[in-house]
Design a protein around this motif. Structure first.
Motif, PDB file in Angstrom:
ATOM      1  N   PRO A   9     -13.510   2.574  28.926  1.00 57.16           N
ATOM      2  CA  PRO A   9     -14.310   3.477  28.069  1.00 57.16           C
ATOM      3  C   PRO A   9     -15.760   3.042  27.898  1.00 57.16           C
ATOM      4  O   PRO A   9     -16.620   3.876  27.589  1.00 57.16           O
ATOM      5  CB  PRO A   9     -13.562   3.445  26.727  1.00 57.16           C
ATOM      6  CG  PRO A   9     -12.713   2.221  26.776  1.00 57.16           C
ATOM      7  CD  PRO A   9     -12.366   1.999  28.211  1.00 57.16           C
ATOM      8  N   ASP A  10     -16.072   1.756  28.116  1.00 60.38           N
ATOM      9  CA  ASP A  10     -17.466   1.301  27.956  1.00 60.38           C
ATOM     10  C   ASP A  10     -18.385   1.867  29.042  1.00 60.38           C
ATOM     11  O   ASP A  10     -19.609   1.864  28.892  1.00 60.38           O
ATOM     12  CB  ASP A  10     -17.522  -0.231  27.991  1.00 60.38           C
ATOM     13  CG  ASP A  10     -16.863  -0.843  26.752  1.00 60.38           C
ATOM     14  OD1 ASP A  10     -16.678  -0.088  25.758  1.00 60.38           O
ATOM     15  OD2 ASP A  10     -16.532  -2.044  26.789  1.00 60.38           O
ATOM     16  N   LYS A  11     -17.788   2.382  30.128  1.00 62.23           N
ATOM     17  CA  LYS A  11     -18.602   2.926  31.204  1.00 62.23           C
ATOM     18  C   LYS A  11     -19.024   4.377  30.928  1.00 62.23           C
ATOM     19  O   LYS A  11     -19.820   4.945  31.671  1.00 62.23           O
ATOM     20  CB  LYS A  11     -17.813   2.862  32.517  1.00 62.23           C
ATOM     21  CG  LYS A  11     -17.461   1.448  32.947  1.00 62.23           C
ATOM     22  CD  LYS A  11     -16.571   1.443  34.165  1.00 62.23           C
ATOM     23  CE  LYS A  11     -17.291   2.015  35.369  1.00 62.23           C
ATOM     24  NZ  LYS A  11     -16.469   1.929  36.602  1.00 62.23           N
ATOM     25  N   VAL A  12     -18.480   4.952  29.856  1.00 62.58           N
ATOM     26  CA  VAL A  12     -18.756   6.359  29.534  1.00 62.58           C
ATOM     27  C   VAL A  12     -19.648   6.416  28.294  1.00 62.58           C
ATOM     28  O   VAL A  12     -19.352   5.777  27.278  1.00 62.58           O
ATOM     29  CB  VAL A  12     -17.443   7.142  29.283  1.00 62.58           C
ATOM     30  CG1 VAL A  12     -17.754   8.602  28.991  1.00 62.58           C
ATOM     31  CG2 VAL A  12     -16.512   7.011  30.482  1.00 62.58           C
ATOM     32  N   LYS A  13     -20.715   7.191  28.370  1.00 60.72           N
ATOM     33  CA  LYS A  13     -21.645   7.288  27.255  1.00 60.72           C
ATOM     34  C   LYS A  13     -21.332   8.468  26.338  1.00 60.72           C
ATOM     35  O   LYS A  13     -21.496   8.378  25.118  1.00 60.72           O
ATOM     36  CB  LYS A  13     -23.075   7.407  27.784  1.00 60.72           C
ATOM     37  CG  LYS A  13     -23.546   6.166  28.540  1.00 60.72           C
ATOM     38  CD  LYS A  13     -24.986   6.321  29.010  1.00 60.72           C
ATOM     39  CE  LYS A  13     -25.468   5.069  29.751  1.00 60.72           C
ATOM     40  NZ  LYS A  13     -26.886   5.210  30.205  1.00 60.72           N
ATOM     41  N   ASP A  14     -20.904   9.596  26.894  1.00 60.95           N
ATOM     42  CA  ASP A  14     -20.602  10.766  26.073  1.00 60.95           C
ATOM     43  C   ASP A  14     -19.390  10.478  25.171  1.00 60.95           C
ATOM     44  O   ASP A  14     -18.381   9.915  25.619  1.00 60.95           O
ATOM     45  CB  ASP A  14     -20.305  11.976  26.975  1.00 60.95           C
ATOM     46  CG  ASP A  14     -20.096  13.242  26.159  1.00 60.95           C
ATOM     47  OD1 ASP A  14     -21.080  13.809  25.656  1.00 60.95           O
ATOM     48  OD2 ASP A  14     -18.925  13.635  26.017  1.00 60.95           O
ATOM     49  N   GLU A  15     -19.501  10.891  23.892  1.00 58.35           N
ATOM     50  CA  GLU A  15     -18.480  10.557  22.898  1.00 58.35           C
ATOM     51  C   GLU A  15     -17.136  11.195  23.249  1.00 58.35           C
ATOM     52  O   GLU A  15     -16.080  10.555  23.168  1.00 58.35           O
ATOM     53  CB  GLU A  15     -18.945  11.007  21.507  1.00 58.35           C
ATOM     54  CG  GLU A  15     -18.034  10.551  20.375  1.00 58.35           C
ATOM     55  CD  GLU A  15     -18.027   9.042  20.224  1.00 58.35           C
ATOM     56  OE1 GLU A  15     -16.989   8.506  19.797  1.00 58.35           O
ATOM     57  OE2 GLU A  15     -19.039   8.392  20.554  1.00 58.35           O
ATOM     58  N   LYS A  16     -17.159  12.482  23.619  1.00 52.43           N
ATOM     59  CA  LYS A  16     -15.904  13.173  23.929  1.00 52.43           C
ATOM     60  C   LYS A  16     -15.261  12.589  25.182  1.00 52.43           C
ATOM     61  O   LYS A  16     -14.047  12.353  25.211  1.00 52.43           O
ATOM     62  CB  LYS A  16     -16.163  14.664  24.112  1.00 52.43           C
ATOM     63  CG  LYS A  16     -16.573  15.380  22.830  1.00 52.43           C
ATOM     64  CD  LYS A  16     -16.746  16.871  23.083  1.00 52.43           C
ATOM     65  CE  LYS A  16     -17.140  17.597  21.799  1.00 52.43           C
ATOM     66  NZ  LYS A  16     -17.336  19.053  22.018  1.00 52.43           N
ATOM     67  N   GLU A  17     -16.076  12.359  26.201  1.00 52.36           N
ATOM     68  CA  GLU A  17     -15.541  11.784  27.426  1.00 52.36           C
ATOM     69  C   GLU A  17     -15.048  10.356  27.209  1.00 52.36           C
ATOM     70  O   GLU A  17     -14.085   9.917  27.844  1.00 52.36           O
ATOM     71  CB  GLU A  17     -16.606  11.809  28.523  1.00 52.36           C
ATOM     72  CG  GLU A  17     -16.984  13.209  28.981  1.00 52.36           C
ATOM     73  CD  GLU A  17     -18.017  13.190  30.086  1.00 52.36           C
ATOM     74  OE1 GLU A  17     -18.414  12.073  30.500  1.00 52.36           O
ATOM     75  OE2 GLU A  17     -18.426  14.267  30.541  1.00 52.36           O
ATOM     76  N   ARG A  18     -15.714   9.647  26.304  1.00 51.08           N
ATOM     77  CA  ARG A  18     -15.272   8.285  26.005  1.00 51.08           C
ATOM     78  C   ARG A  18     -13.900   8.296  25.345  1.00 51.08           C
ATOM     79  O   ARG A  18     -13.062   7.426  25.615  1.00 51.08           O
ATOM     80  CB  ARG A  18     -16.295   7.600  25.099  1.00 51.08           C
ATOM     81  CG  ARG A  18     -15.894   6.153  24.748  1.00 51.08           C
ATOM     82  CD  ARG A  18     -16.912   5.510  23.841  1.00 51.08           C
ATOM     83  NE  ARG A  18     -18.207   5.374  24.529  1.00 51.08           N
ATOM     84  CZ  ARG A  18     -19.279   4.856  23.956  1.00 51.08           C
ATOM     85  NH1 ARG A  18     -19.225   4.439  22.700  1.00 51.08           N
ATOM     86  NH2 ARG A  18     -20.404   4.766  24.636  1.00 51.08           N
ATOM     87  N   ARG A  19     -13.671   9.276  24.475  1.00 50.71           N
ATOM     88  CA  ARG A  19     -12.365   9.357  23.817  1.00 50.71           C
ATOM     89  C   ARG A  19     -11.265   9.618  24.837  1.00 50.71           C
ATOM     90  O   ARG A  19     -10.179   9.018  24.781  1.00 50.71           O
ATOM     91  CB  ARG A  19     -12.393  10.465  22.758  1.00 50.71           C
ATOM     92  CG  ARG A  19     -11.164  10.452  21.846  1.00 50.71           C
ATOM     93  CD  ARG A  19     -11.228  11.534  20.777  1.00 50.71           C
ATOM     94  NE  ARG A  19     -12.388  11.334  19.915  1.00 50.71           N
ATOM     95  CZ  ARG A  19     -13.443  12.137  19.846  1.00 50.71           C
ATOM     96  NH1 ARG A  19     -13.493  13.199  20.640  1.00 50.71           N
ATOM     97  NH2 ARG A  19     -14.443  11.892  19.020  1.00 50.71           N
ATOM     98  N   VAL A  20     -11.550  10.504  25.800  1.00 56.16           N
ATOM     99  CA  VAL A  20     -10.573  10.791  26.851  1.00 56.16           C
ATOM    100  C   VAL A  20     -10.340   9.552  27.717  1.00 56.16           C
ATOM    101  O   VAL A  20      -9.207   9.201  28.067  1.00 56.16           O
ATOM    102  CB  VAL A  20     -11.051  11.973  27.718  1.00 56.16           C
ATOM    103  CG1 VAL A  20     -10.109  12.190  28.895  1.00 56.16           C
ATOM    104  CG2 VAL A  20     -11.151  13.243  26.885  1.00 56.16           C
ATOM    105  N   ALA A  21     -11.423   8.861  28.048  1.00 55.36           N
ATOM    106  CA  ALA A  21     -11.307   7.647  28.869  1.00 55.36           C
ATOM    107  C   ALA A  21     -10.541   6.561  28.141  1.00 55.36           C
ATOM    108  O   ALA A  21      -9.760   5.809  28.746  1.00 55.36           O
ATOM    109  CB  ALA A  21     -12.704   7.160  29.251  1.00 55.36           C
TER     110      ALA A  21
END
Length: 359
Positions: free
Chosen positions: A312-324
């Protein structure tokens, strides 16, 4: 010697199962219990009215000396039980409801090419049984003969008065009046039946009553489809048993039975347990994208690769981070499951290899 009944237990059973007559069964008032079960506590009103009568029921069940003395005095003063509006009303209501139940359970059209409308002749019998059952509750009793004759004597009025409510009312009134006038008498000896016999009799009566409900639902009930159209239940059931889904299920059951005949039911049970995936291994294989024959080294390598790709640290968008993050946690859980089960998997793979070598 029968055990003494408790007022506290009777009240608890009345509170939590009273509309089904559980407290009456406890107090050995089986007819009362069955009437309550078929009418849901005397249509609710009778159940509420018993809150003050339960202590008297318990004293009667325990044959309390003072209660028995009062009962003997009443019997000596009155040759027959005095008129009771509650009991008479109960005979009317139960006789009417049982008669209606039989009427609506009769198929409206021919069934298997047989016209069953003649079963309407059972309606007076159901009415008389309802009157007789209520009349035989407690310390009163009476025969079935005269209320049955009265119900059948009034039955022909049904062919002249097409309003079923009126004809039913006349049959019930005649049956109850004849029973109350000519049949009622004191029950001087209490019923003594073995517990198993009581359960069997009540169970048989319950099965007969439930069969009436099933017949009513089958022949008169309807279901509504997704487009709002009403379909008779018997038609829906017929189409269900000829549907592709049911035929597939039926074939699966047949194949399971045939497999069990050759390999035993224990082997079928083992396969059911394996298919239910109690350890979560099958889902873990799916999450990591590996097969059941993968080594622990391959599983670890795949886990590390997927963990790096879905961190999840590789994702910046909040929604995409939650999915990751959810995907990352799923990968970790799958790896943990397969790591904990590696010894079991090794044993299973060795066994599979040994069986294949024999072949």
């Amino acid at each position: 010697m029968l055990g003494k009944k408790s007022v506290i237990v009777a009240y608890l059973l009345w509170l939590f199962g009273g509309i089904f007559g559980v407290h009456h069964f406890y107090l050995r008032r089986d007819r009362h219990a069955f009437v309550w079960w078929t009418t849901l506590g005397g249509f609710g009103i009778g159940w509420l009215g018993e809150i003050f009568r339960i202590p008297r029921y318990v004293r009667d069940a325990n044959e309390d000396p003072k209660h028995m003395e009062e009962l003997v005095n009443r019997m000596s003063k009155n040759k027959k039980p005095p008129f009771s509006m509650n009991r008479f009303t109960g005979m009317l209501l139960v006789g009417y409801s049982w008669g209606q139940m039989v009427m609506v359970a009769i198929p409206p059209d021919g069934f298997w090419g047989i016209n069953l409308r003649y079963l309407n002749l059972l309606i007076p019998l159901a009415i008389a049984l309802g009157v007789w059952t209520v009349g035989n509750v407690g310390r009163e009793q009476g025969g079935l003969k005269w209320p049955l004759i009265a119900a059948y004597a009034v039955y022909p009025i049904r062919y002249y008065i097409y309003d079923e409510t009126v004809s039913f009312t006349f049959m019930v009134l005649a049956s109850a009046f004849v029973f109350d006038t000519f049949c009622r008498e004191w029950r001087r000896t209490p019923r003594r039946k073995h517990f198993v016999k009581r359960v069997l009799i009540l169970g048989l009566c319950a099965c007969l009553y439930i069969s009436l409900w099933c017949s009513y639902l089958y022949f008169h009930g309807t279901i509504t489809d997704s487009e709002g159209d009403e379909i008779p239940i018997y038609e829906a059931l017929h189409h269900f048993f000829t549907s592709p889904w049911w035929l597939d299920v039926k074939q699966c059951l047949i194949e399971t039975y045939q497999y069990a005949q050759h390999h035993g039911w224990y082997e079928v049970w083992k396969q059911i347990i394996d298919l239910s995936d109690p350890h979560g291994e099958q889902n873990a294989y799916k999450v990591l994208g590996v097969g059941p024959d993968a080594s622990q080294q391959e599983i670890t390598s795949t886990w590390r690769k997927l963990s790096r790709e879905n961190h999840p640290d590789k994702v910046k968008d909040e929604k995409e981070r939650r999915v990751a993050q959810e995907r990352f946690m799923e990968i970790q859980q799958a790896y943990e499951i397969l790591s904990n089960s590696k010894h079991r998997r090794n044993r299973r793979n060795k066994k599979d290899n040994s069986d294949s070598s024999k072949v």
